[in-house]
Write a protein that holds these residues in place. Structure first.
Motif, mmCIF file in Angstrom:
data_model
loop_
_atom_site.group_PDB
_atom_site.id
_atom_site.type_symbol
_atom_site.label_atom_id
_atom_site.label_comp_id
_atom_site.label_asym_id
_atom_site.label_seq_id
_atom_site.Cartn_x
_atom_site.Cartn_y
_atom_site.Cartn_z
ATOM 1 N N TYR A 146 -11.706 -7.793 2.637
ATOM 2 C CA TYR A 146 -10.743 -7.070 3.651
ATOM 3 C C TYR A 146 -11.069 -6.610 5.044
ATOM 4 O O TYR A 146 -10.978 -5.586 4.728
ATOM 5 C CB TYR A 146 -9.903 -5.729 2.361
ATOM 6 C CG TYR A 146 -9.395 -4.707 3.316
ATOM 7 C CD1 TYR A 146 -7.618 -5.328 3.668
ATOM 8 C CD2 TYR A 146 -8.332 -3.651 2.730
ATOM 9 C CE1 TYR A 146 -6.897 -4.660 4.321
ATOM 10 C CE2 TYR A 146 -7.142 -3.053 2.382
ATOM 11 C CZ TYR A 146 -6.601 -3.930 3.108
ATOM 12 O OH TYR A 146 -5.333 -3.088 3.372
ATOM 13 N N GLY B 140 -6.351 -1.480 10.311
ATOM 14 C CA GLY B 140 -6.254 0.346 9.909
ATOM 15 C C GLY B 140 -4.636 0.331 9.463
ATOM 16 O O GLY B 140 -3.728 -0.118 10.230
ATOM 17 N N PHE C 198 -7.084 2.236 -3.825
ATOM 18 C CA PHE C 198 -7.846 1.978 -2.426
ATOM 19 C C PHE C 198 -8.413 4.051 -1.546
ATOM 20 O O PHE C 198 -7.598 3.716 -0.512
ATOM 21 C CB PHE C 198 -6.646 1.770 -1.429
ATOM 22 C CG PHE C 198 -7.091 0.825 0.363
ATOM 23 C CD1 PHE C 198 -7.985 0.197 0.566
ATOM 24 C CD2 PHE C 198 -6.185 1.499 0.653
ATOM 25 C CE1 PHE C 198 -8.167 0.222 1.593
ATOM 26 C CE2 PHE C 198 -6.372 1.827 2.030
ATOM 27 C CZ PHE C 198 -7.835 0.680 2.855
ATOM 28 N N LEU D 4 1.503 -0.997 -0.151
ATOM 29 C CA LEU D 4 -0.239 0.036 0.096
ATOM 30 C C LEU D 4 0.777 0.842 -0.209
ATOM 31 O O LEU D 4 1.567 1.405 0.251
ATOM 32 C CB LEU D 4 -0.720 -0.106 1.524
ATOM 33 C CG LEU D 4 -1.619 1.951 1.658
ATOM 34 C CD1 LEU D 4 -3.037 1.724 0.559
ATOM 35 C CD2 LEU D 4 -2.456 1.480 2.527
ATOM 36 N N TYR E 111 -15.126 -4.302 3.201
ATOM 37 C CA TYR E 111 -14.437 -3.984 4.198
ATOM 38 C C TYR E 111 -14.615 -3.724 5.508
ATOM 39 O O TYR E 111 -15.757 -4.034 6.023
ATOM 40 C CB TYR E 111 -14.146 -2.452 3.210
ATOM 41 C CG TYR E 111 -12.653 -1.517 4.294
ATOM 42 C CD1 TYR E 111 -10.972 -2.380 4.223
ATOM 43 C CD2 TYR E 111 -12.702 -0.456 4.547
ATOM 44 C CE1 TYR E 111 -10.312 -1.651 4.877
ATOM 45 C CE2 TYR E 111 -11.467 0.251 5.374
ATOM 46 C CZ TYR E 111 -10.150 -1.271 5.769
ATOM 47 O OH TYR E 111 -9.471 0.265 5.241
ATOM 48 N N SER F 99 2.654 1.047 6.125
ATOM 49 C CA SER F 99 3.668 1.607 7.007
ATOM 50 C C SER F 99 5.454 1.112 6.721
ATOM 51 O O SER F 99 6.093 2.006 6.864
ATOM 52 C CB SER F 99 3.349 1.616 8.445
ATOM 53 O OG SER F 99 1.205 2.175 8.375
ATOM 54 N N VAL G 156 -1.668 -7.098 3.113
ATOM 55 C CA VAL G 156 -1.796 -5.999 2.503
ATOM 56 C C VAL G 156 -0.181 -5.075 3.624
ATOM 57 O O VAL G 156 -0.707 -5.401 5.087
ATOM 58 C CB VAL G 156 -2.603 -4.578 2.641
ATOM 59 C CG1 VAL G 156 -1.970 -3.605 2.147
ATOM 60 C CG2 VAL G 156 -3.158 -5.305 1.617
ATOM 61 N N GLY H 35 -0.897 1.467 10.742
ATOM 62 C CA GLY H 35 -0.256 1.634 11.471
ATOM 63 C C GLY H 35 -1.410 1.083 13.102
ATOM 64 O O GLY H 35 -0.625 2.037 13.799
ATOM 65 N N ALA H 36 -2.183 0.035 12.515
ATOM 66 C CA ALA H 36 -2.404 -0.579 13.708
ATOM 67 C C ALA H 36 -1.479 -0.889 14.935
ATOM 68 O O ALA H 36 -0.284 -1.236 14.020
ATOM 69 C CB ALA H 36 -3.064 -1.702 13.212
ATOM 70 N N ILE I 69 1.165 -5.294 9.775
ATOM 71 C CA ILE I 69 2.229 -6.063 9.842
ATOM 72 C C ILE I 69 3.306 -5.478 8.946
ATOM 73 O O ILE I 69 3.438 -4.325 8.563
ATOM 74 C CB ILE I 69 1.358 -7.401 8.674
ATOM 75 C CG1 ILE I 69 -0.209 -7.544 9.134
ATOM 76 C CG2 ILE I 69 2.195 -7.560 8.087
ATOM 77 C CD1 ILE I 69 -0.150 -8.272 7.904
HETATM 78 C C1 1GP Z 1 -3.702 -0.332 6.100
HETATM 79 O O1 1GP Z 1 -4.199 -2.938 5.977
HETATM 80 C C2 1GP Z 1 -3.573 -1.072 5.157
HETATM 81 O O2 1GP Z 1 -5.255 -0.018 5.168
HETATM 82 C C3 1GP Z 1 -1.729 -1.540 6.166
HETATM 83 O O3 1GP Z 1 -1.428 -0.870 7.588
HETATM 84 O O4 1GP Z 1 0.076 0.974 7.177
HETATM 85 O O5 1GP Z 1 0.305 -0.879 9.041
HETATM 86 O O6 1GP Z 1 1.118 -1.911 6.882
HETATM 87 P P1 1GP Z 1 0.180 -0.937 7.949
#
Ligand code: 1GP
Length: 257
Positions: free
Chosen positions: A182, A186, A87, A28, A138, A236, A233, A188-189, A215
């Motif tokens: 999906y 979110g 997205f 992403l 989602y 960050s 996905v 930066g979780a 992740i």
């Molecule tokens: C966010 O799933 C994506 O919608 C990616 O998350 O930035 O935490 O990897 P991260």
């Protein structure tokens, strides 16, 4: 301009990978968090092994860089062939330069704008575009912190350990005809969605399952795959350390038939 008929190439690829018990990786790129130079650098890390898809977008976009980012993916010999999916957080973030769009209905929430409202406005534009539309359920999961997506969408994510709610929500999405689920902590979780929740949802679902949010390591990616994610996905972690992209892509080799 009339939309081309039977434009399901990307979705068919996703399904094919799933049916062959393979896994796919989507990176992403948030256009607010990366500039063109970094985009080119990211493409360079795809020299040996590349992700299967790029997602471009985010829940709060304040710049006009989406087209430029997609161009930098297209202009690199290492990434030119990789499908780019939008997205978006709203119909304001459509780009004809992408190949397709995750047409997200935020089914874990009860905000009509994110369930159907934006979609009504976007539908005629998408009908006229050449973007492949992938109807996607989602589902947001509370992974320990308030995320931008939960705040902006004004929705309550599913509690971290309420696997049964996640299962019922995913099932309802599938029964409504959504072609993919999906599940996202979110961007930066604090932590990734639990393997138990992924496993519980996967056991009940026929459509492809995409997992993201929090992740940050190859181990976490593999844990999500082992629990049943078809696509992982990552945003960050690669935004902050682009060189990690090569590690994630290298680790994907074992999932390819
Ligand atoms: C966010 O799933 C994506 O919608 C990616 O998350 O930035 O935490 O990897 P991260």
């Amino acid at each position: 301009m009339q939309k081309a008929i039977n434009q399901n190439a990307i979705y068919n690829t996703l399904v094919k990978i799933k049916e062959n018990s393979g896994k796919s990786l989507a990176i992403l790129i948030d256009p607010d968090k990366i500039d063109t130079t970094q985009g080119t650098k990211l493409s360079d890390y795809c020299k040996e092994n590349a992700p299967d898809f790029f997602l471009v977008g985010g829940s709060l976009i304040t710049t006009n860089q989406t087209d430029t980012i997609i161009d930098s993916i297209r202009n690199s010999p290492y990434t030119a062939h990789i499908p780019v999916l939008l997205f978006p957080n709203s119909y304001l973030h459509l780009s004809e330069k992408a190949d397709g769009i995750l047409f997200l209905s935020l089914i874990s929430g009860r905000n009509p704008e994110y369930l159907i409202g934006n979609h009504v406005i976007a539908a005629p534009l998408l009908k006229q575009s050449k973007l492949e539309v992938i109807p996607t359920g989602y589902i947001l999961v509370n992974c320990g912190n308030q995320t931008t997506v939960a705040y902006i969408s004004n929705t309550t994510p599913i509690p971290y350990n309420k696997n049964d709610i996640a299962v019922c929500t995913a099932l309802a999405g599938e029964m409504l005809g959504l072609k993919m689920i999906y599940m996202d902590g979110g961007s930066g979780a604090k932590q990734a969605i639990s393997p138990e929740m992924i496993r519980a949802v996967k056991q009940q679902l026929d459509v492809p399952l995409m997992i993201g949010g929090g992740i940050r390591t190859v181990e976490a990616m593999e844990m999500a795959f082992e629990a049943g994610a078809d696509t992982v996905v990552i945003g960050s972690a690669v935004e902050q350390n682009p060189e990690l992209l090569a590690n994630f892509c290298e680790a994907m080799k074992k999932y390819k038939n």
